[in-house]
Scaffold this motif. Sequence first.
Motif, short mmCIF file in Angstrom:
data_model
loop_
_atom_site.label_atom_id
_atom_site.label_comp_id
_atom_site.label_asym_id
_atom_site.label_seq_id
_atom_site.Cartn_x
_atom_site.Cartn_y
_atom_site.Cartn_z
N SER A 117 0.87 -1.18 0.00
CA SER A 117 0.00 0.00 0.00
C SER A 117 0.91 1.23 0.00
O SER A 117 1.87 1.28 0.76
CB SER A 117 -0.87 -0.02 1.26
N THR A 118 0.63 2.18 -0.87
CA THR A 118 1.57 3.30 -1.00
C THR A 118 0.90 4.67 -0.91
O THR A 118 1.58 5.69 -0.97
CB THR A 118 2.31 3.23 -2.36
N GLY A 119 -0.43 4.70 -0.82
CA GLY A 119 -1.12 5.98 -0.96
C GLY A 119 -1.73 6.52 0.31
O GLY A 119 -2.56 7.43 0.27
N LYS A 120 -1.33 5.93 1.47
CA LYS A 120 -1.85 6.48 2.72
C LYS A 120 -0.81 7.43 3.30
O LYS A 120 0.39 7.29 3.05
CB LYS A 120 -2.14 5.33 3.70
N LYS A 121 -1.30 8.36 4.13
CA LYS A 121 -0.36 9.42 4.54
C LYS A 121 0.79 8.90 5.36
O LYS A 121 1.86 9.49 5.39
CB LYS A 121 -1.09 10.59 5.20
N GLU A 122 0.60 7.74 6.00
CA GLU A 122 1.72 7.19 6.79
C GLU A 122 2.72 6.43 5.90
O GLU A 122 3.74 5.95 6.39
CB GLU A 122 1.20 6.29 7.92
N ASN A 123 2.43 6.27 4.62
CA ASN A 123 3.38 5.62 3.71
C ASN A 123 4.44 6.63 3.27
O ASN A 123 4.19 7.83 3.25
CB ASN A 123 2.64 5.05 2.48
N LYS A 124 5.60 6.11 2.90
CA LYS A 124 6.74 6.99 2.62
C LYS A 124 6.62 7.72 1.29
O LYS A 124 7.47 8.56 0.96
CB LYS A 124 8.03 6.17 2.64
N PHE A 125 5.60 7.40 0.51
CA PHE A 125 5.57 7.86 -0.88
C PHE A 125 4.91 9.21 -1.10
O PHE A 125 3.93 9.55 -0.44
CB PHE A 125 4.84 6.81 -1.74
N GLY A 126 5.43 9.93 -2.07
CA GLY A 126 4.77 11.13 -2.55
C GLY A 126 4.81 12.30 -1.58
O GLY A 126 5.33 12.21 -0.46
N ILE A 127 4.26 13.40 -2.06
CA ILE A 127 4.16 14.61 -1.24
C ILE A 127 2.71 14.71 -0.79
O ILE A 127 1.78 14.59 -1.61
CB ILE A 127 4.60 15.84 -2.05
N ASP A 128 2.54 14.87 0.49
CA ASP A 128 1.21 14.97 1.09
C ASP A 128 0.31 15.88 0.25
O ASP A 128 0.73 16.97 -0.15
CB ASP A 128 1.39 15.56 2.48
N ILE A 129 -0.92 15.45 0.03
CA ILE A 129 -1.78 16.22 -0.87
C ILE A 129 -1.98 17.67 -0.39
O ILE A 129 -2.10 18.59 -1.20
CB ILE A 129 -3.12 15.50 -1.10
N ASP A 130 -1.94 17.86 0.92
CA ASP A 130 -2.11 19.23 1.43
C ASP A 130 -0.88 20.10 1.18
O ASP A 130 -0.96 21.31 1.14
CB ASP A 130 -2.40 19.20 2.94
#
Length: 435
Positions: A165-178
């Motif tokens: 799983s990669t799209g939850k805020k506790e995952n290391k991936f991406g820049i937080d949508i906010d």
Amino acid sequence: MSEFFPYRDGELYAEDSTVAGIAEAVGTPFYLYSAGALTARYRTFAEAFAPAGGALVCYAVKANSNLAVLRLLARLGAGADVVSDGELRRALAAGIPPQRIIFSGVGKTRDELAAALDAGIHQINVESLPELHLLSELAAARGQMARIAIRVNPDVDALTHAKISTGKKENKFGIDIDEAPAAYRLASGLPGIEPVGLAVHIGSQTGGGLGPFREAFRRLAELIVALRQSGLAVRRVDLGGGLGIRYHAETPPALQEYARLGQQIFGPLDVEIACEPGRVLVGPAGLLISRVIYVKDGASKRFVILDAAMNDLIRPALYDAYHDIVPVRLPGAGAILSRADVVGPVCETGDTFATDRDLPPLADGDLVALTCAGAYGAVMSSTYNTRPLVPEILVSGARFDVIRPRPSFADMLKLDTVPDWLMEPNATPSGRGAA
Ligand code: LLP
């Protein structure tokens, strides 16, 4: 079993070759891919997006990075999603044009970013502010403009195994949508950086039908609108990968519905769509073929011991993944199923492919196929227990080719070097307190 792996007269075929015949020629275990299945799956995927004006299909190389597989997909028009310098080199070597390559990944090194700039690829998906600054420095120093997408972490649950799983805020991936709007604005002002769009990837083998995708895409679409309202240009969106396949009882969404969802949400925004499918293109196009070494009746269980092991296919051990196990020769009518654990020879209890599985009669020497092994199979294999990496075979019609040979033990041993001082009898390293 499937169109490209059919049973004919009780014998499992890969296209027009018998699996038993290939096993005789190359020995077991081995991975077996169908060129016809790969082709059909790629075409179905690409065509699903045709009504949406087409999409740039960047095959996620990590799923199966054999050069022959990449070459086949390249000839069908695929681009590539790469996550390392090594994968970038593979994609280029297979003839995938740089204009169709996206570089993803949360920890791209300076050298990897430089390699991406050297190759002049389509897009770099940036996942953090430090990465953005480093890329700006590198690109500006070369007088280049790096086309980037900001990979957004949309905080959506992909309803998959926690490890993928990669799209939850506790995952290391991406820049937080906010944080993404500020990052995008920052990018637009940095030297050497041209922000062209947004990317997302919420996880792999996602559950919940289209639901998690719908949620993530909607959040991305809202973000595009907001960015544009604040005067920033957004012309591309990268939907990531993550479409599941049917390993057992899953009911993944149809490709056409997935593509339609992308069209519904992003069509009105007039953005170019890219996607990064991996598993869905190659998973069902591959088998792992193995031979039964022994059938052992334990005190409380029966064990079918294969010559393939967790080092060859780690998914069951790592994710409790299910792979169907089918006989290469079907038993006669009326054969009775019996329950067994299917295991490999590695010295760990985790080296188990299936627990309490009802199987047709199997005896020493019989061949079995583990299905849906074309994705995250060979690429995740290792030489644990000094077991040679297993060969990969590509079937096309009645011909089959070895696309990665089995290394010899000599090949394996020569990867290590023993320092000179250890070669002399009774020697000790100089300056380490030798008596
Ligand atoms: N794009 C990005 C940024 C990814 O990280 C991945 C997979 C993909 C695309 C392709 O996802 P797919 O379409 O294959 O689901 N080893 C695990 C899967 C790990 C997936 C990692 N990222 C397994 O065997 O299930």
